[in-house]
Design an enzyme around this catalytic site. Structure first.
Site, PDB file in Angstrom:
ATOM      1  N   GLN A  11       0.820  -1.212   0.000  1.00  0.00           N
ATOM      2  CA  GLN A  11       0.000   0.000   0.000  1.00  0.00           C
ATOM      3  C   GLN A  11       0.854   1.262   0.000  1.00  0.00           C
ATOM      4  O   GLN A  11       0.698   2.142  -0.841  1.00  0.00           O
ATOM      5  CB  GLN A  11      -0.921   0.023   1.224  1.00  0.00           C
ATOM      6  CG  GLN A  11      -2.068  -0.966   1.186  1.00  0.00           C
ATOM      7  CD  GLN A  11      -3.100  -0.623   2.250  1.00  0.00           C
ATOM      8  OE1 GLN A  11      -3.987   0.195   2.038  1.00  0.00           O
ATOM      9  NE2 GLN A  11      -2.987  -1.241   3.411  1.00  0.00           N
ATOM     10  N   ASP A  36      13.417 -10.028  -1.215  1.00  0.00           N
ATOM     11  CA  ASP A  36      12.983 -10.611   0.043  1.00  0.00           C
ATOM     12  C   ASP A  36      13.919 -10.064   1.120  1.00  0.00           C
ATOM     13  O   ASP A  36      15.094 -10.428   1.177  1.00  0.00           O
ATOM     14  CB  ASP A  36      13.068 -12.134  -0.025  1.00  0.00           C
ATOM     15  CG  ASP A  36      12.605 -12.815   1.249  1.00  0.00           C
ATOM     16  OD1 ASP A  36      12.465 -12.127   2.286  1.00  0.00           O
ATOM     17  OD2 ASP A  36      12.394 -14.045   1.226  1.00  0.00           O
ATOM     18  N   THR A  61       1.966  -8.179   7.151  1.00  0.00           N
ATOM     19  CA  THR A  61       0.905  -7.394   7.781  1.00  0.00           C
ATOM     20  C   THR A  61      -0.400  -8.155   8.011  1.00  0.00           C
ATOM     21  O   THR A  61      -1.361  -7.563   8.503  1.00  0.00           O
ATOM     22  CB  THR A  61       0.592  -6.148   6.931  1.00  0.00           C
ATOM     23  OG1 THR A  61       0.210  -6.563   5.604  1.00  0.00           O
ATOM     24  CG2 THR A  61       1.798  -5.229   6.843  1.00  0.00           C
ATOM     25  N   TYR A 124       1.902 -10.281  15.239  1.00  0.00           N
ATOM     26  CA  TYR A 124       2.201  -9.168  14.333  1.00  0.00           C
ATOM     27  C   TYR A 124       2.835  -8.001  15.094  1.00  0.00           C
ATOM     28  O   TYR A 124       3.925  -7.521  14.741  1.00  0.00           O
ATOM     29  CB  TYR A 124       0.941  -8.710  13.611  1.00  0.00           C
ATOM     30  CG  TYR A 124       1.110  -7.391  12.886  1.00  0.00           C
ATOM     31  CD1 TYR A 124       1.977  -7.287  11.800  1.00  0.00           C
ATOM     32  CD2 TYR A 124       0.420  -6.248  13.295  1.00  0.00           C
ATOM     33  CE1 TYR A 124       2.157  -6.072  11.144  1.00  0.00           C
ATOM     34  CE2 TYR A 124       0.591  -5.042  12.640  1.00  0.00           C
ATOM     35  CZ  TYR A 124       1.455  -4.955  11.576  1.00  0.00           C
ATOM     36  OH  TYR A 124       1.641  -3.754  10.930  1.00  0.00           O
ATOM     37  N   LYS A 128       6.786  -6.656  14.897  1.00  0.00           N
ATOM     38  CA  LYS A 128       7.108  -5.286  14.498  1.00  0.00           C
ATOM     39  C   LYS A 128       7.900  -4.571  15.585  1.00  0.00           C
ATOM     40  O   LYS A 128       8.835  -3.800  15.294  1.00  0.00           O
ATOM     41  CB  LYS A 128       5.824  -4.524  14.172  1.00  0.00           C
ATOM     42  CG  LYS A 128       5.130  -4.963  12.892  1.00  0.00           C
ATOM     43  CD  LYS A 128       5.955  -4.666  11.650  1.00  0.00           C
ATOM     44  CE  LYS A 128       6.006  -3.194  11.333  1.00  0.00           C
ATOM     45  NZ  LYS A 128       6.763  -2.913  10.074  1.00  0.00           N
ATOM     46  N   TRP A 149      -4.067   2.084  11.103  1.00  0.00           N
ATOM     47  CA  TRP A 149      -5.264   1.927  10.275  1.00  0.00           C
ATOM     48  C   TRP A 149      -5.021   2.415   8.843  1.00  0.00           C
ATOM     49  O   TRP A 149      -5.731   3.278   8.334  1.00  0.00           O
ATOM     50  CB  TRP A 149      -6.434   2.670  10.915  1.00  0.00           C
ATOM     51  CG  TRP A 149      -6.948   2.059  12.172  1.00  0.00           C
ATOM     52  CD1 TRP A 149      -6.301   1.199  13.005  1.00  0.00           C
ATOM     53  CD2 TRP A 149      -8.244   2.279  12.766  1.00  0.00           C
ATOM     54  NE1 TRP A 149      -7.097   0.874  14.077  1.00  0.00           N
ATOM     55  CE2 TRP A 149      -8.293   1.517  13.961  1.00  0.00           C
ATOM     56  CE3 TRP A 149      -9.353   3.053  12.413  1.00  0.00           C
ATOM     57  CZ2 TRP A 149      -9.408   1.498  14.792  1.00  0.00           C
ATOM     58  CZ3 TRP A 149     -10.466   3.032  13.241  1.00  0.00           C
ATOM     59  CH2 TRP A 149     -10.500   2.261  14.417  1.00  0.00           C
TER      60      TRP A 149
END
Length: 306
Positions: A11, A36, A61, A124, A128, A149
């Site tokens: 995104q 990768d 994600t 997740y 992170k 978000w």
């Protein structure tokens, strides 16, 4: 200045590649198939093209799948972040890295500051957070940007899911007891590119950990209602579905989501003069782009204080 954008197919990565030229930057934008980040040798091959700054938008994600694919999540979110930081350190260049509100437990009632204690509730968020710690351990010239978000024109996200469901159903329930700040992917990209162009100009930035998101906070239910309202007005939906607020307990998922994902962005705004923007306006740009009316392009001049 040449920058390496990792995760160019995602995104934010897609937007980084699309917008870089407008900020006077030359971009190397490998996709996941081309790079990768968990493999140092692939990073080393790209470093031979001598980028002067790295932006890491690569991440695992899928929050729910991470619960059963922890090894994959950590390979990208921890090992990948460490590999990029080590490569940057070796080359003597900085790294801008995207992180997440999921590093927090979600048990707060005031916006999270950078100094607040972390406490991820799932794989997740934990992976992170581990990536953040790895970057800090091996690279001084880094900037970690936590956001929340994320939605946009490209990839899978809440806005596109709501539009699809809005066309298929007359009524649906949306969680109303989780709160956060919707943040447009293009906005994140433009903010990071602004920082990159300042580094290109000045040779420095105020390194460290920052929060940046849209404003103000809302629930997923509030977000959905606004998506449907604007979607109908723009002709993306024939009519708005009936939306009912539901509790998290009524919509169980494999991974626990933070009930409170609101980030305090004041440190970022004070340091860089880039304030959070109304998510409703940024949503309008994305919906217009999805409707084929206009491509959202946030220019450098639109990012500074009025």
């Amino acid at each position: 200045m040449r920058i390496l954008v990792c995760g160019a197919g995602g995104q934010v990565g897609h937007e980084l590649v699309d917008r870089a030229a407008a900020f006077g930057l030359d971009v190397l934008g490998p996709t996941r198939a081309q790079l990768d980040v968990s493999k140092p040798e692939q990073i080393a091959a790209l470093m031979r093209q001598r980028p002067e700054l790295i932006i890491n938008a690569a991440a695992y994600t899928h929050v729910d799948n991470a619960e059963t694919h922890a090894e994959q999540a950590y390979a990208v979110n921890l090992d990948g972040a460490r590999n990029l930081a080590e490569a940057a350190a070796h080359a003597g260049i900085p790294l801008l890295h995207i992180s997440t509100d999921y590093v927090f437990s979600g048990d707060a009632s005031a916006p999270y500051r950078e100094t607040d204690g972390t406490g991820p509730t799932g794989v997740y968020g934990a992976s992170k957070l581990a990536g953040e710690e790895a970057i800090r351990a091996c690279l001084e010239s880094h900037l970690i940007l936590r956001t929340s978000w994320v939605y946009g024109v490209h990839g899978h996200n809440f806005v596109k899911t709501m539009l699809r469901l809005g066309r298929q159903r007359d009524a649906l329930g949306v969680v109303s007891d989780q709160f956060g700040c919707p943040t447009q992917a293009g906005r994140i990209a433009s903010v990071l590119l602004t920082l990159a162009s300042r580094y290109a100009r000045d040779g420095r930035l105020d390194w460290g950990l920052y929060h940046y998101s849209g404003s103000p906070s809302c629930s997923w239910y509030d977000f959905a209602v606004e998506i449907f309202r604007q979607g109908e007005a723009m002709g993306l939906l024939a009519r708005q579905p009936q939306v009912s607020p539901i509790l998290t307990a009524q919509y169980p998922t494999p991974a626990r989501r933070p009930a409170w994902s609101v980030l305090d962005c004041s440190r970022f705004e004070t340091t860089f003069g880039l304030p959070p923007q109304p998510w409703q306006d940024d949503l309008s740009e994305v919906l217009a782009a999805l409707g084929g009316q206009v491509s959202p392009q946030i220019t450098p001049g639109q990012l500074s204080r009025a």
